[in-house]
Design a protein around this motif. Sequence first.
Motif, PDB file in Angstrom:
ATOM      1  N   UNK A 110       0.840  -1.210   0.000  1.00 26.29           N
ATOM      2  CA  UNK A 110       0.000   0.000   0.000  1.00 26.29           C
ATOM      3  C   UNK A 110       0.868   1.250   0.000  1.00 26.29           C
ATOM      4  N   UNK A 111       1.882   1.265   0.861  1.00 23.13           N
ATOM      5  CA  UNK A 111       2.720   2.444   1.005  1.00 23.13           C
ATOM      6  C   UNK A 111       3.492   2.738  -0.287  1.00 23.13           C
ATOM      7  N   UNK A 112       4.086   1.712  -0.867  1.00 18.54           N
ATOM      8  CA  UNK A 112       4.893   1.917  -2.067  1.00 18.54           C
ATOM      9  C   UNK A 112       4.022   2.250  -3.279  1.00 18.54           C
ATOM     10  N   UNK A 113       2.840   1.681  -3.347  1.00 21.31           N
ATOM     11  CA  UNK A 113       1.924   2.021  -4.435  1.00 21.31           C
ATOM     12  C   UNK A 113       1.559   3.504  -4.381  1.00 21.31           C
ATOM     13  N   UNK A 114       1.379   4.008  -3.161  1.00 22.01           N
ATOM     14  CA  UNK A 114       0.967   5.408  -2.988  1.00 22.01           C
ATOM     15  C   UNK A 114       2.125   6.395  -3.094  1.00 22.01           C
ATOM     16  N   UNK A 115       3.312   5.986  -2.695  1.00 24.95           N
ATOM     17  CA  UNK A 115       4.406   6.951  -2.547  1.00 24.95           C
ATOM     18  C   UNK A 115       5.636   6.664  -3.410  1.00 24.95           C
TER      19      UNK A 115
END
Length: 345
Positions: free
Chosen positions: A14-19
């Motif tokens: 989730x974090x890498x997809x968003x950032x």
Amino acid sequence: MSEQQQLIKETLARLLTDHCESSVVDAAEGGEWAASLWQNLSDTGLTLAGISDTLGGSGGDPADSMLVIWEAAKFAAPVPIAEHFMAARLLEGNGAALTASVATVAEGDFRLSADGVLTGEATGVAFARWCSHVVVIAEANDGLRLVQLPISDATLAEAVNIAGEPRDDLSVDVKVDESLVTTAGGDVRNQLRLLGAATRSVMMAGALESMLEMSVQYSLERNQFGRAISKFQAIQQQLAILAGEVAASTMAAHAASAAVADLDELDIAIAKARIGEAVSECTDIAHQVHGAMGYTMEHSLNHRSRRLWCWRNEYGAERTWQALVGSAMLQGGADGLWGQITARN
């Protein structure tokens, strides 16, 4: 995968997809520090996963750290997540805590005098310009020391590799505070070498996994002569070879992750050699499937392939580790070879 590691994996996804979109990678290759990405990783405790909480880490096993590094590499995350872990792990092994907000490590020739003056230099220090500290191994009169050197105390000659990642040359001649110096026990130089090889192994495995996913998806979406190119036998054959190489690399990387706790040299050597071998064939196939589009600098495939070509040579290329594996297998003689092979399954 444990329940905790599954949670880490889902959080990272989730974090890498968003950032960590392609634009973030492009900006980093243009010289911009991905501060927001690093801050989000740090806020969730992922930058120090697997490091003892008594020494400032987030707790867990070293394999947790390797999972974070693996997943970050799938997204070509332009941050020193592997180097930060390596620095913390070296210090943890000697009872010290990493105090830096962003750290890297340097292999070089350093000496610490009796009055605390650190002199020396290193080449190709990963992400040095974007870090607050670099951990170096220095010779002292009575043994080795680990020094958490503030980057501001060093002189940098900035350079990048073909992936646009900072690989800066560093030199230093400065008196350092005693609080930044830790006595190093054991063969700390070899520990750094093995940690570097292990992290590069899982980074390559992560990038290869991403490359396979991208190639399969593209083959399903790209139409030629009225049908998806995934329907063509030649493409299917190439993707099958790619999948086989990625599967082998994945298993080797799992072995390297498990080997980090005790720094099992042979397992790490096998992983670094085997995954490095897979890089050429996998990148060739992935770019053939994507056609000319994959060669453009802005394409996500290009982000992965250029990093793979760099990582395979860092901390020892295939030939270095193949020689070590061969030597280890020969030690038991012909009668012991089969046992050596099967014992690692």
